[in-house]
Design a protein around this motif. Structure first.
Motif, short mmCIF file in Angstrom:
data_model
loop_
_atom_site.label_atom_id
_atom_site.label_comp_id
_atom_site.label_asym_id
_atom_site.label_seq_id
_atom_site.Cartn_x
_atom_site.Cartn_y
_atom_site.Cartn_z
N UNK A 144 0.80 -1.22 0.00
CA UNK A 144 0.00 0.00 0.00
C UNK A 144 0.83 1.26 0.00
N UNK A 145 0.48 2.18 0.92
CA UNK A 145 1.14 3.48 0.94
C UNK A 145 2.61 3.39 1.32
N UNK A 146 2.98 2.37 2.09
CA UNK A 146 4.40 2.19 2.42
C UNK A 146 5.22 1.82 1.19
N UNK A 147 4.69 0.95 0.38
CA UNK A 147 5.38 0.57 -0.85
C UNK A 147 5.48 1.76 -1.79
N UNK A 148 4.42 2.53 -1.88
CA UNK A 148 4.41 3.72 -2.74
C UNK A 148 5.48 4.72 -2.29
N UNK A 149 5.55 4.97 -0.97
CA UNK A 149 6.54 5.91 -0.45
C UNK A 149 7.96 5.40 -0.68
N UNK A 150 8.16 4.10 -0.47
CA UNK A 150 9.49 3.53 -0.67
C UNK A 150 9.92 3.65 -2.13
N UNK A 151 9.03 3.36 -3.06
CA UNK A 151 9.35 3.46 -4.49
C UNK A 151 9.78 4.88 -4.84
N UNK A 152 9.15 5.85 -4.23
CA UNK A 152 9.46 7.25 -4.52
C UNK A 152 10.87 7.61 -4.06
N UNK A 153 11.33 7.00 -2.97
CA UNK A 153 12.62 7.37 -2.38
C UNK A 153 13.74 6.37 -2.65
N UNK A 185 -9.91 -3.59 -4.02
CA UNK A 185 -8.50 -3.50 -4.39
C UNK A 185 -7.95 -2.14 -4.00
N UNK A 186 -6.74 -2.10 -3.40
CA UNK A 186 -6.16 -0.82 -2.98
C UNK A 186 -5.71 0.02 -4.18
N UNK A 187 -5.71 1.34 -3.98
CA UNK A 187 -5.28 2.25 -5.06
C UNK A 187 -3.77 2.29 -5.20
N UNK A 188 -3.09 2.24 -4.06
CA UNK A 188 -1.62 2.34 -4.09
C UNK A 188 -1.01 0.96 -4.34
#
Length: 341
Positions: free
Chosen positions: A232-241, A262-265
């Motif tokens: 979810x949002x943790x994976x999205x944030x990690x991909x960004x950094x 299904x999640x958006x992130x």
């Protein structure tokens, strides 16, 4: 060999009576008593002392194919357990042996010995073989050493860093001279990570307005390894950094296990291409050839006080469903266990 009178035993077990929709409830489970027939030649009878509850079990409550078969309705669940041999007709096991098996969620079980291993309590407490010295610890070790190819000096981000797997990941990375950033959702868990595990950079994701921005602040030179327990949002944030050629060990995605939609992130999955990121899912049982190396490595870290661990213990088999549900409510610190006897 057994000197006892070979007879049937009464055993309590927890059964799945319905498949959860969203968060599991106590209504999805039933405590039942059954009769276990006397053991035959080549078999052992084990009385469980400890059992494990783990997030992956939520996936087995759904219908459909996965890397492990789904639990069956009106039958007992199963999972990691430590018990004592109370009767043996198998030359490989003696009465009194402590054994590690996969027949949790019940008082007694019998086996022909396949997939059952004796454990040495001199190495660590029996229940530790369900945690830091068991599949939990090995999951952390395999994810870092075999999947993420951990290197000294890496910057490592660990989600659910106070959990059973995450807390061991964070400490193994720290012992390998890595900069470690963890995430947790309670101040008590953050304090434990800082004070006991020695992880200085910890994000309270429930109080952070922008997880990606907070990661950027704590890791201004970027992230080399992300150990994903959340998705979810943790994976999205990690991909960004993530740095170019970063490595992601995809262990679990607990944020999605009870989702009814299904999640958006992550909405930025294209970063995998642009940054040439290698993201790999893994199942620890594919790496059992590494077991002896794992035990040697982690035992050494424990002896040198570079790994500590916490257990959240629930008393009584009848309370196992609530211990399991508590995993998704953030109740546990470290490994969640049920003491059966």
């Amino acid at each position: 060999m057994s000197t006892q009178v070979n007879q049937a035993v009464q055993s309590k077990q927890v059964e799945l009576v319905s498949r959860p929709e969203g968060m599991p409830t106590s209504d999805n489970f039933r405590l039942n008593q059954v009769t276990i027939a006397p053991i035959e030649e080549g078999e052992i009878l084990v009385r469980n002392e400890w059992m494990s509850v783990d997030p992956y079990m939520r996936g087995r409550m759904k219908e459909g194919d996965s890397y492990v078969p789904p639990f069956r309705i009106d039958e007992p669940l199963d999972g990691g357990c430590v018990g004592r041999v109370v009767e043996s007709k198998n030359d490989g096991f003696a009465e009194g042996d402590l054994v590690l098996g996969n027949q949790g969620w019940r008082e007694y079980w019998k086996s022909d010995g396949e997939g059952v291993q004796t454990i040495d309590p001199e190495i660590g407490p029996p229940q530790a073989f369900l945690g830091v010295l068991g599949m939990t610890g090995m999951t952390a070790w395999v994810g870092l050493k075999r999947i993420a190819n951990l290197r000294s000096g890496d910057t490592v981000f660990v989600s659910a860093a106070s959990g059973a797997v995450g807390s061991i990941v964070a400490q193994i990375a720290k012992a390998n001279q890595c900069m470690v950033i963890g995430s947790a959702g309670k101040e008590s868990k953050i304090e434990w990570l800082r004070d006991k595990a020695g992880i200085e950079s910890v994000i309270n994701y429930k109080k952070t307005k922008n997880l990606s921005d907070e990661l950027a602040r704590l890791a201004p030179s970027g992230i080399d390894v992300y150990f994903d327990n959340v998705g979810g949002d943790h994976l999205e944030a990690a991909l960004e950094q993530m740095n170019d050629f970063g490595r992601i060990a995809a262990c679990g995605m607990i944020s999605t296990y009870n989702a009814t939609e299904a999640p958006a992130a992550p909405r930025n999955l294209f970063r995998v291409i642009a940054k040439r990121i290698r993201m790999q899912g893994f199942i620890v049982r594919d790496h059992m050839d590494d077991y002896e190396e794992f035990i040697s490595d982690v035992s050494s870290l424990i002896r040198s006080n570079q790994i500590v661990w916490e257990e959240t213990v629930t008393e009584g088999l009848e309370n196992a469903p609530q211990a399991f549900i508590g995993l998704f409510e953030g109740d546990n610190l470290g490994k969640s266990l049920v003491r059966i006897s």
